[in-house]
Write an enzyme that holds these catalytic residues in place. Structure first.
Site, short mmCIF file in Angstrom:
data_model
loop_
_atom_site.label_atom_id
_atom_site.label_comp_id
_atom_site.label_asym_id
_atom_site.label_seq_id
_atom_site.Cartn_x
_atom_site.Cartn_y
_atom_site.Cartn_z
CB SER A 145 -49.13 84.59 -10.02
OG SER A 145 -50.24 84.03 -9.37
CE LYS A 163 -49.35 79.73 -12.99
NZ LYS A 163 -47.96 80.02 -13.39
C1 HXC Z 1 -55.09 64.89 -17.83
C2 HXC Z 1 -52.79 64.76 -17.87
C3 HXC Z 1 -52.74 65.51 -19.07
C4 HXC Z 1 -54.00 65.93 -19.63
C5 HXC Z 1 -50.70 65.02 -18.50
N1 HXC Z 1 -51.51 64.49 -17.55
N2 HXC Z 1 -51.43 65.66 -19.43
N3 HXC Z 1 -53.93 64.47 -17.26
N4 HXC Z 1 -55.14 65.61 -18.97
N5 HXC Z 1 -54.05 66.63 -20.76
C6 HXC Z 1 -51.10 63.68 -16.43
C7 HXC Z 1 -50.51 62.37 -16.93
O1 HXC Z 1 -51.51 61.44 -17.26
C8 HXC Z 1 -49.67 61.95 -15.75
O2 HXC Z 1 -50.45 61.35 -14.74
C9 HXC Z 1 -49.17 63.27 -15.20
O3 HXC Z 1 -50.07 64.28 -15.70
C10 HXC Z 1 -47.78 63.57 -15.68
O4 HXC Z 1 -47.78 63.57 -17.10
P1 HXC Z 1 -46.43 63.40 -17.92
O5 HXC Z 1 -46.75 63.65 -19.34
O6 HXC Z 1 -45.76 62.13 -17.54
O7 HXC Z 1 -45.54 64.55 -17.28
P2 HXC Z 1 -44.47 65.48 -17.91
O8 HXC Z 1 -43.78 64.83 -19.08
O9 HXC Z 1 -43.63 65.94 -16.79
O10 HXC Z 1 -45.34 66.69 -18.51
C11 HXC Z 1 -46.11 67.47 -17.65
C12 HXC Z 1 -47.03 68.39 -18.42
C13 HXC Z 1 -46.17 69.18 -19.40
C14 HXC Z 1 -47.68 69.26 -17.38
C15 HXC Z 1 -48.13 67.68 -19.16
O11 HXC Z 1 -45.83 68.45 -20.52
C16 HXC Z 1 -46.79 70.46 -19.81
O12 HXC Z 1 -47.18 71.27 -19.04
N6 HXC Z 1 -46.82 70.80 -21.03
C17 HXC Z 1 -47.39 72.10 -21.44
C18 HXC Z 1 -46.56 73.26 -20.99
C19 HXC Z 1 -47.28 74.57 -21.12
O13 HXC Z 1 -48.22 74.69 -21.90
N7 HXC Z 1 -46.87 75.56 -20.38
C20 HXC Z 1 -47.55 76.85 -20.44
C21 HXC Z 1 -48.49 76.88 -19.30
S1 HXC Z 1 -49.57 78.20 -19.44
P3 HXC Z 1 -50.58 59.72 -14.60
O14 HXC Z 1 -51.52 59.52 -13.48
O15 HXC Z 1 -51.12 59.23 -15.91
O16 HXC Z 1 -49.18 59.22 -14.32
C22 HXC Z 1 -49.97 78.61 -17.89
C23 HXC Z 1 -50.92 79.75 -17.80
C24 HXC Z 1 -51.85 79.61 -16.65
O17 HXC Z 1 -49.55 78.07 -16.96
C25 HXC Z 1 -53.01 80.52 -16.82
C26 HXC Z 1 -53.94 80.11 -17.92
C27 HXC Z 1 -55.18 80.93 -18.01
#
Ligand code: HXC
Length: 260
Positions: A145, A163
């Site tokens: 979470s 979350k």
């Molecule tokens: C705005 C965004 C965006 C951004 C993606 N989207 N990145 N919108 N700002 N930076 C939008 C896209 O425009 C699209 O919408 C939709 O999200 C899906 O994007 P895709 O790239 O097609 O999806 P996908 O390839 O499935 O990738 C999803 C992703 C993923 C969420 C962007 O690549 C990702 O999460 N990467 C990082 C992973 C990560 O860092 N994980 C650790 C998390 S840390 P539209 O409308 O254009 O179709 C964590 C900790 C939490 O969770 C606590 C922190 C304090």
């Protein structure tokens, strides 16, 4: 990664989603160093294979399974592959997560849905697929979470909502599946060093501000989350069910940081 080796998880089989990087890779390695066979699942095979190579180099047994937690058929296939290789599944670690900073007013519906699908629906899909195997030997689920949703966190509405849903699901599964021998718990990590999430989400000044607001005055370390995971998945936590363990140096409690 681990400060000690132990056999507290000897004979257990764990499946860790998101185990190719960051916190979940650390958890996978640490579960393995405590005796578990560890499968890791994620979208890209290469980082998963690197995790498995580290597990095997340390004398453990691992398995890399490519799959997207958003796709129920890939989830079912991944769980089946783990059971085929190791003969059981005892521990499910739901860690796969998506994240990016975006103000709510600029976030597209698909952007919001994408994070909900990965984090929340992914946790449900995995738990559902693992259910019968976890029940067979009395297993446990551990969800990753966050603390974002304990208040409001700008540019993180999508993640906070996901979350919060995971916390709700954690409690619900604890109540529904506890009587069937499955414990369900969660960890809420604070800011952790060495993760893609933190380097992208909290660069520069934001990092300094987070540290200032943390009573322990530092970011956490990946192994500090992994040790909490070992505890919650082990017999030491046999009576812990439905809990969310916050591991954040006390940051979320800090309404008004002291000066200096
Ligand atoms: C705005 C965004 C965006 C951004 C993606 N989207 N990145 N919108 N700002 N930076 C939008 C896209 O425009 C699209 O919408 C939709 O999200 C899906 O994007 P895709 O790239 O097609 O999806 P996908 O390839 O499935 O990738 C999803 C992703 C993923 C969420 C962007 O690549 C990702 O999460 N990467 C990082 C992973 C990560 O860092 N994980 C650790 C998390 S840390 P539209 O409308 O254009 O179709 C964590 C900790 C939490 O969770 C606590 C922190 C304090």
């Amino acid at each position: 990664m681990s400060i000690f080796r132990d056999d507290v998880l000897r004979g257990k089989v764990a499946l860790v989603t998101g185990g190719g990087s960051g916190i979940c890779k650390g958890i996978a390695l640490t579960l393995a160093s405590h005796g578990a066979h560890v499968a890791v699942m994620g979208r890209k095979l290469e980082p998963l294979q690197a995790t498995v190579a580290e597990v095997e180099a340390a004398g453990g047994q691992g398995l890399a399974v490519a799959g997207d937690v958003r796709r129920p058929e890939e989830v079912e296939a991944a769980v089946a592959r783990v059971v085929e290789k190791f003969g059981a599944l005892d521990i499910l670690l739901n860690g796969a997560a998506g994240n990016f900073l975006c103000p709510a007013a600029q976030l597209s519906p698909n952007g919001f849905k994408t994070v909900i699908d990965i984090d929340l629906a992914g946790t449900f899909n995995m738990s559902r697929a693992a259910f019968s195997h976890l029940q067979a030997r009395g297993g446990s689920i551990l969800n990753i979470s966050a603390t974002l949703h304990y208040g409001g966190t700008p540019m993180q509405g999508h993640v906070a909502a996901a979350k919060a849903g995971i916390d709700a699901l954690t409690k619900n599964l604890a109540v529904e599946w506890g009587p069937l021998g499955i414990r369900t718990n969660a960890i809420a990590p604070g800011p952790i060093d060495g993760t893609e999430g933190m380097s992208r989400l909290a660069p520069g000044e934001m990092r300094d501000a987070l540290i200032a607001a943390t009573p322990l005055k530092r970011f956490g370390r990946i192994e500090e989350i992994a040790w909490a995971a070992v505890y919650l998945c082990s017999p030491a936590a046999a009576y812990v069910n439905g809990a969310t363990l916050v591991v954040d140096g006390g940051r979320w409690l800090n309404n008004m940081p002291l000066p200096g």
